[in-house]
Design a protein around this motif. Structure first.
Motif, PDB file in Angstrom:
ATOM      1  N   ASP A  99       0.835  -1.206   0.000  1.00  0.00           N
ATOM      2  CA  ASP A  99       0.000   0.000   0.000  1.00  0.00           C
ATOM      3  C   ASP A  99       0.870   1.257   0.000  1.00  0.00           C
ATOM      4  OD1 ASP A  99      -2.453  -1.413   0.071  1.00  0.00           O
ATOM      5  OD2 ASP A  99      -2.249  -1.668   2.237  1.00  0.00           O
ATOM      6  N   ARG A 100       1.917   1.250   0.803  1.00  0.00           N
ATOM      7  CA  ARG A 100       2.834   2.400   0.864  1.00  0.00           C
ATOM      8  C   ARG A 100       3.540   2.598  -0.476  1.00  0.00           C
ATOM      9  NH1 ARG A 100       5.640   1.545   5.715  1.00  0.00           N
ATOM     10  NH2 ARG A 100       3.621   2.103   6.479  1.00  0.00           N
ATOM     11  N   PHE A 101       3.989   1.483  -1.075  1.00  0.00           N
ATOM     12  CA  PHE A 101       4.651   1.570  -2.371  1.00  0.00           C
ATOM     13  C   PHE A 101       3.722   2.173  -3.422  1.00  0.00           C
ATOM     14  CE2 PHE A 101       5.080  -0.167  -6.607  1.00  0.00           C
ATOM     15  CZ  PHE A 101       6.331   0.311  -6.949  1.00  0.00           C
ATOM     16  N   LEU A 102       2.479   1.690  -3.482  1.00  0.00           N
ATOM     17  CA  LEU A 102       1.525   2.190  -4.481  1.00  0.00           C
ATOM     18  C   LEU A 102       1.240   3.679  -4.279  1.00  0.00           C
ATOM     19  CD1 LEU A 102      -0.885  -0.875  -4.562  1.00  0.00           C
ATOM     20  CD2 LEU A 102       0.691  -0.169  -6.385  1.00  0.00           C
ATOM     21  N   ALA A 103       1.086   4.104  -3.030  1.00  0.00           N
ATOM     22  CA  ALA A 103       0.853   5.523  -2.749  1.00  0.00           C
ATOM     23  C   ALA A 103       2.070   6.357  -3.151  1.00  0.00           C
ATOM     24  CB  ALA A 103       0.537   5.725  -1.268  1.00  0.00           C
ATOM     25  N   ASP A 104       3.269   5.872  -2.841  1.00  0.00           N
ATOM     26  CA  ASP A 104       4.485   6.598  -3.217  1.00  0.00           C
ATOM     27  C   ASP A 104       4.658   6.633  -4.729  1.00  0.00           C
ATOM     28  OD1 ASP A 104       5.010   7.007  -0.540  1.00  0.00           O
ATOM     29  OD2 ASP A 104       6.564   5.451  -0.415  1.00  0.00           O
ATOM     30  N   ALA A 105       4.338   5.522  -5.395  1.00  0.00           N
ATOM     31  CA  ALA A 105       4.448   5.470  -6.850  1.00  0.00           C
ATOM     32  C   ALA A 105       3.505   6.485  -7.487  1.00  0.00           C
ATOM     33  CB  ALA A 105       4.142   4.063  -7.356  1.00  0.00           C
ATOM     34  N   ARG A 106       2.304   6.607  -6.957  1.00  0.00           N
ATOM     35  CA  ARG A 106       1.361   7.592  -7.485  1.00  0.00           C
ATOM     36  C   ARG A 106       1.923   9.004  -7.333  1.00  0.00           C
ATOM     37  NH1 ARG A 106      -1.756  11.555  -6.623  1.00  0.00           N
ATOM     38  NH2 ARG A 106      -3.758  11.804  -7.609  1.00  0.00           N
ATOM     39  N   HIS A 107       2.552   9.250  -6.205  1.00  0.00           N
ATOM     40  CA  HIS A 107       3.093  10.583  -5.916  1.00  0.00           C
ATOM     41  C   HIS A 107       4.212  10.965  -6.882  1.00  0.00           C
ATOM     42  CE1 HIS A 107       4.125  14.112  -3.617  1.00  0.00           C
ATOM     43  NE2 HIS A 107       5.390  13.696  -3.585  1.00  0.00           N
ATOM     44  N   VAL A 108       5.081  10.042  -7.235  1.00  0.00           N
ATOM     45  CA  VAL A 108       6.223  10.377  -8.097  1.00  0.00           C
ATOM     46  C   VAL A 108       5.956  10.137  -9.578  1.00  0.00           C
ATOM     47  CG1 VAL A 108       7.886   9.940  -6.262  1.00  0.00           C
ATOM     48  CG2 VAL A 108       7.335   8.108  -7.852  1.00  0.00           C
ATOM     49  N   LEU A 109       4.835   9.523  -9.913  1.00  0.00           N
ATOM     50  CA  LEU A 109       4.519   9.214 -11.309  1.00  0.00           C
ATOM     51  C   LEU A 109       4.226  10.496 -12.082  1.00  0.00           C
ATOM     52  CD1 LEU A 109       4.175   6.594 -12.961  1.00  0.00           C
ATOM     53  CD2 LEU A 109       1.742   6.721 -12.472  1.00  0.00           C
ATOM     54  N   ALA A 110       4.856  10.632 -13.244  1.00  0.00           N
ATOM     55  CA  ALA A 110       4.589  11.785 -14.107  1.00  0.00           C
ATOM     56  C   ALA A 110       3.120  11.768 -14.520  1.00  0.00           C
ATOM     57  CB  ALA A 110       5.481  11.725 -15.346  1.00  0.00           C
ATOM     58  N   PHE A 141      -1.012   0.745 -14.682  1.00  0.00           N
ATOM     59  CA  PHE A 141      -1.775   1.765 -13.965  1.00  0.00           C
ATOM     60  C   PHE A 141      -1.305   3.154 -14.372  1.00  0.00           C
ATOM     61  CE2 PHE A 141      -1.479  -1.967 -11.243  1.00  0.00           C
ATOM     62  CZ  PHE A 141      -2.794  -2.160 -10.851  1.00  0.00           C
ATOM     63  N   ALA A 142      -2.187   4.129 -14.195  1.00  0.00           N
ATOM     64  CA  ALA A 142      -1.858   5.544 -14.346  1.00  0.00           C
ATOM     65  C   ALA A 142      -2.463   6.276 -13.146  1.00  0.00           C
ATOM     66  CB  ALA A 142      -2.429   6.099 -15.636  1.00  0.00           C
ATOM     67  N   ARG A 143      -2.020   7.498 -12.938  1.00  0.00           N
ATOM     68  CA  ARG A 143      -2.587   8.283 -11.863  1.00  0.00           C
ATOM     69  C   ARG A 143      -4.059   8.560 -12.138  1.00  0.00           C
ATOM     70  NH1 ARG A 143       0.009  13.647 -10.941  1.00  0.00           N
ATOM     71  NH2 ARG A 143       1.944  12.848 -11.701  1.00  0.00           N
ATOM     72  N   ALA A 144      -4.907   8.366 -11.155  1.00  0.00           N
ATOM     73  CA  ALA A 144      -6.332   8.650 -11.319  1.00  0.00           C
ATOM     74  C   ALA A 144      -6.493  10.119 -11.674  1.00  0.00           C
ATOM     75  CB  ALA A 144      -7.102   8.316 -10.046  1.00  0.00           C
ATOM     76  N   GLY A 145      -7.229  10.425 -12.701  1.00  0.00           N
ATOM     77  CA  GLY A 145      -7.409  11.807 -13.124  1.00  0.00           C
ATOM     78  C   GLY A 145      -6.262  12.319 -13.959  1.00  0.00           C
ATOM     79  N   GLY A 146      -5.119  11.650 -13.893  1.00  0.00           N
ATOM     80  CA  GLY A 146      -3.968  11.994 -14.720  1.00  0.00           C
ATOM     81  C   GLY A 146      -3.222  13.254 -14.364  1.00  0.00           C
ATOM     82  N   GLY A 147      -3.869  14.237 -13.765  1.00  0.00           N
ATOM     83  CA  GLY A 147      -3.293  15.564 -13.570  1.00  0.00           C
ATOM     84  C   GLY A 147      -2.332  15.717 -12.427  1.00  0.00           C
ATOM     85  N   ALA A 148      -2.582  16.668 -11.565  1.00  0.00           N
ATOM     86  CA  ALA A 148      -1.641  17.060 -10.502  1.00  0.00           C
ATOM     87  C   ALA A 148      -1.350  15.933  -9.552  1.00  0.00           C
ATOM     88  CB  ALA A 148      -2.223  18.257  -9.723  1.00  0.00           C
ATOM     89  N   ARG A 149      -0.185  16.030  -8.941  1.00  0.00           N
ATOM     90  CA  ARG A 149       0.268  15.003  -8.014  1.00  0.00           C
ATOM     91  C   ARG A 149      -0.434  15.160  -6.708  1.00  0.00           C
ATOM     92  NH1 ARG A 149       6.564  14.203  -9.450  1.00  0.00           N
ATOM     93  NH2 ARG A 149       6.294  14.608 -11.599  1.00  0.00           N
TER      94      ARG A 149
END
Length: 109
Positions: free
Chosen positions: A5-16, A101-109
């Motif tokens: 869970d921590r990895f996925l949250a961190d990955a979302r944060h740093v994903l372009a 996977f991609a960031r939900a909404g795609g936009g801002a971090r």
């Protein structure tokens, strides 16, 4: 919060914003049952703010002509059993599941 869970949250944060995350997993037998981790990973990724895009199958064995060349390791060869046995044969992993996977909404971090 688990490590995944921590990895996925961190990955979302740093994903372009237009980036993708690939998570590789393999279904396996545990206690006589097939365990497929992909559905749980997809649910946890959604809770972390990642959108599931696609499921890809990645072959882990070479192809020779029109057949898959399965080369078991020595540990698997040591598990040979009688043909009449009701036990499951030794497991050789032929493919892996890749969830994109991609960031939900795609936009801002």
């Amino acid at each position: 919060m688990t490590h995944l869970d921590r990895f996925l949250a961190d990955a979302r944060h740093v994903l372009a914003p237009d980036g993708h995350l690939a998570v590789i997993t393999t279904a396996r037998y545990e206690h006589g049952r097939l365990v497929d981790q992909a559905p749980g990973i997809i649910q946890r990724a959604a809770r972390a703010g990642l959108t599931y895009l696609q499921h890809v199958i990645a072959l882990r064995v070479p192809i020779k002509g029109d057949v898959l060349v399965v080369q078991p390791d020595p540990a698997v060869l040591a598990q040979l059993r009688q043909v009449q046995s009701a036990e499951l044969p030794p497991v050789v992993s032929v493919h892996a599941d890749v969830c994109l996977f991609a960031r939900a909404g795609g936009g801002a971090r």
